[in-house]
Design a protein around this motif. Structure first.
Motif, short mmCIF file in Angstrom:
data_model
loop_
_atom_site.label_atom_id
_atom_site.label_comp_id
_atom_site.label_asym_id
_atom_site.label_seq_id
_atom_site.Cartn_x
_atom_site.Cartn_y
_atom_site.Cartn_z
N LEU A 156 0.83 -1.35 0.12
CA LEU A 156 0.07 -0.08 -0.02
C LEU A 156 0.92 1.19 0.03
CD1 LEU A 156 -2.72 -1.17 2.62
CD2 LEU A 156 -3.07 -1.00 0.05
N ASN A 162 0.02 1.92 -3.56
CA ASN A 162 -1.49 2.36 -3.72
C ASN A 162 -1.94 3.33 -2.54
OD1 ASN A 162 -4.06 2.72 -4.44
ND2 ASN A 162 -4.36 0.61 -4.75
N ARG A 163 -1.30 4.61 -2.22
CA ARG A 163 -1.60 5.33 -1.41
C ARG A 163 -3.07 5.98 -1.27
NH1 ARG A 163 3.32 7.68 1.86
NH2 ARG A 163 5.01 6.18 1.34
N GLY A 215 -5.64 4.48 -2.99
CA GLY A 215 -6.62 3.29 -2.31
C GLY A 215 -6.31 3.22 -0.97
N ALA A 216 -5.42 3.13 -0.23
CA ALA A 216 -5.39 2.97 1.12
C ALA A 216 -6.13 4.02 2.05
CB ALA A 216 -3.93 2.76 1.64
N LEU A 217 -6.08 5.29 1.50
CA LEU A 217 -6.91 6.47 1.95
C LEU A 217 -8.18 6.16 1.79
CD1 LEU A 217 -4.44 9.43 1.37
CD2 LEU A 217 -5.02 8.38 3.58
N ARG A 218 -8.53 5.54 0.84
CA ARG A 218 -9.98 5.38 0.41
C ARG A 218 -10.69 4.34 1.30
NH1 ARG A 218 -8.99 5.84 -5.01
NH2 ARG A 218 -8.95 3.56 -5.20
N LEU A 219 -9.84 3.22 1.32
CA LEU A 219 -10.12 2.27 2.26
C LEU A 219 -10.06 2.57 3.93
CD1 LEU A 219 -10.59 -0.59 3.05
CD2 LEU A 219 -8.08 -0.94 3.02
N ALA A 220 -9.53 3.55 4.16
CA ALA A 220 -9.49 4.07 5.61
C ALA A 220 -10.92 4.89 5.66
CB ALA A 220 -8.25 5.13 5.93
N GLU A 221 -11.10 5.60 4.67
CA GLU A 221 -12.59 6.41 4.77
C GLU A 221 -13.68 5.48 4.67
OE1 GLU A 221 -12.33 9.64 1.85
OE2 GLU A 221 -14.54 9.93 2.51
N ALA A 222 -13.56 4.68 3.83
CA ALA A 222 -14.54 3.51 3.69
C ALA A 222 -14.82 2.70 4.87
CB ALA A 222 -14.54 2.47 2.43
N GLN A 263 -19.40 0.05 -0.54
CA GLN A 263 -18.19 1.00 -0.72
C GLN A 263 -16.92 0.43 0.03
OE1 GLN A 263 -18.68 5.56 0.20
NE2 GLN A 263 -16.92 5.02 1.72
N LEU A 264 -17.58 -0.12 1.25
CA LEU A 264 -16.26 -0.99 1.78
C LEU A 264 -15.79 -2.16 1.28
CD1 LEU A 264 -14.57 -1.33 4.43
CD2 LEU A 264 -16.56 -2.18 5.48
N ALA A 298 -13.37 -1.08 -1.66
CA ALA A 298 -12.41 -0.60 -1.03
C ALA A 298 -11.39 -1.56 -0.79
CB ALA A 298 -12.74 0.60 -0.09
N ILE A 324 -8.63 -3.32 -3.00
CA ILE A 324 -7.24 -3.00 -3.42
C ILE A 324 -6.26 -3.86 -2.58
CG2 ILE A 324 -7.80 -0.56 -3.73
CD1 ILE A 324 -6.26 -0.17 -0.86
N LEU A 372 -7.91 0.36 12.31
CA LEU A 372 -6.94 0.14 10.90
C LEU A 372 -7.27 1.34 10.08
CD1 LEU A 372 -5.66 -1.56 8.74
CD2 LEU A 372 -7.91 -2.68 8.38
N ALA A 373 -8.46 1.86 10.23
CA ALA A 373 -8.71 2.93 9.33
C ALA A 373 -7.59 4.25 9.70
CB ALA A 373 -10.15 3.59 9.41
N LEU A 402 -4.09 3.49 8.53
CA LEU A 402 -3.80 3.41 7.46
C LEU A 402 -3.53 5.32 7.03
CD1 LEU A 402 -6.66 1.34 5.87
CD2 LEU A 402 -4.24 1.20 5.24
N MET A 445 -0.04 6.78 5.64
CA MET A 445 -0.14 7.00 4.25
C MET A 445 0.29 8.45 4.22
SD MET A 445 -0.77 4.23 2.55
CE MET A 445 -0.90 2.81 3.56
#
Lengths: 201, 201
Positions: free
Chosen positions: A32, A36-37, A39-46, B9-10, B13, B16, B43-44, B47, B51
């Motif tokens: 990550l 894919n930074r 993508g990782a930020l999107r994952l954190a938000e999701a 959405q999760l 995400a 990735i 984890l969020a 991340l 990042m």
């Protein structure tokens, strides 16, 4: 060299994911960071939005963002049928079968050794749901495992006095399998549940 | 029933993550929602912090939270040796061997078909690093794959004029393996690199 504190913290946090051990967590963290930074930020938000925004439907106990989920609100579904499953993913699976009644989602199955009794998995809420509805049939679609069977039998016994048809999904050979690969218990269920075959049907 | 927007959405995400497909993403999302919301929120946060907080060491190009990483700052390490690896995880691996020189971390290996030329993987920065340092030996520890070998040879050719010993890590049979399971190319490397064995050593 050991990893810097933020990377170590990320590796530890990734280990909560099912099936992710130390090595996979390391590889994932560095993947990550290097590839894919965004993508990782999107994952954190999701993750944050889902954990804070998703609760349980008050009626069927499935995961839902509203107090009552879309499936429970849908007026086109059959209010006579209630299907009991062990988790939200099972709802998806049963939906694929074409079933169009209502659902009740337990929180897993009875497992006395793990301290999971009727209260932990939501049996009282199921009884309440049955009181409020006007169901003619309760379909027990817990998993075909020892625990799932036990949970189904427990529920059936609880409701034996009620004026309600209680059914269990059929056991038998799955479509597309080969007979020689199927275990004996499944096959004995398949034989016991055999049906007359009318070639004119 | 399909999943609600936040769960969808999760699930998207989560895909990735390396090795995570649709089914695993679904199971992971529901597992986190049903079993471990606090872990998911940690984890969020991890991340996001990683990042935003982790960059690259200006000297060795490894991942670092400071402009220069701890390993580059450590005064006890041998300034004569520079070891070139393909990624930050390789630094960890080489450290376990007891190596105590300096490192330079490429961003992967040369791969013309993927559009990864010398500039993309950081060869200019490596040359710069060699100019600034006073190394007597450059150890090429790229992976023993076709691409890793090609990258090592490319670097060795670039530096052929310099007054610098250039070495490549040895190929041979790994410790603990069984000979019958080892492929022919490895074995031919092991034979070609054979050394006299002195029973008195």
């Amino acid at each position: 060299m050991s990893f810097s504190p933020l990377i170590r913290q990320l590796i530890d946090a990734l280990r909560i994911l099912p099936g992710v051990g130390q090595k996979t967590a390391q590889r994932t963290a560095l993947h990550l960071l290097e590839r894919n930074r965004s993508g990782a930020l999107r994952l954190a938000e999701a993750l944050e939005q889902a954990m804070q925004g998703v609760g349980y439907c008050e009626r069927c106990r499935s995961l839902s963002e509203q107090p009552i989920c879309n499936l429970c609100l849908d007026p086109r579904r059959d209010d006579n049928l209630l299907c009991v499953v062990e988790g939200p993913l099972d709802v998806q699976a049963v939906e694929q079968s074409g079933y169009r009644g209502r659902y009740f989602v337990l929180r897993g199955h009875l497992s006395p050794l793990d301290g999971l009794g009727p209260e932990s998995i939501g049996i009282p809420e199921l009884l309440e749901r049955l009181e409020k509805g006007a169901f003619s049939e309760l379909i027990l679609a817990t998993n075909p495992t020892v625990e799932g069977e036990a949970t189904a039998h427990y529920i059936a016994q609880l409701l034996i006095q009620k004026d309600l048809l209680i059914s269990r999904i059929a056991h038998g050979v799955p479509l597309g399998g080969e007979l020689e690969l199927i275990d004996g218990s499944t096959l004995s269920h398949a034989l016991a549940g055999r049906k007359p075959l009318n070639p004119l049907d």
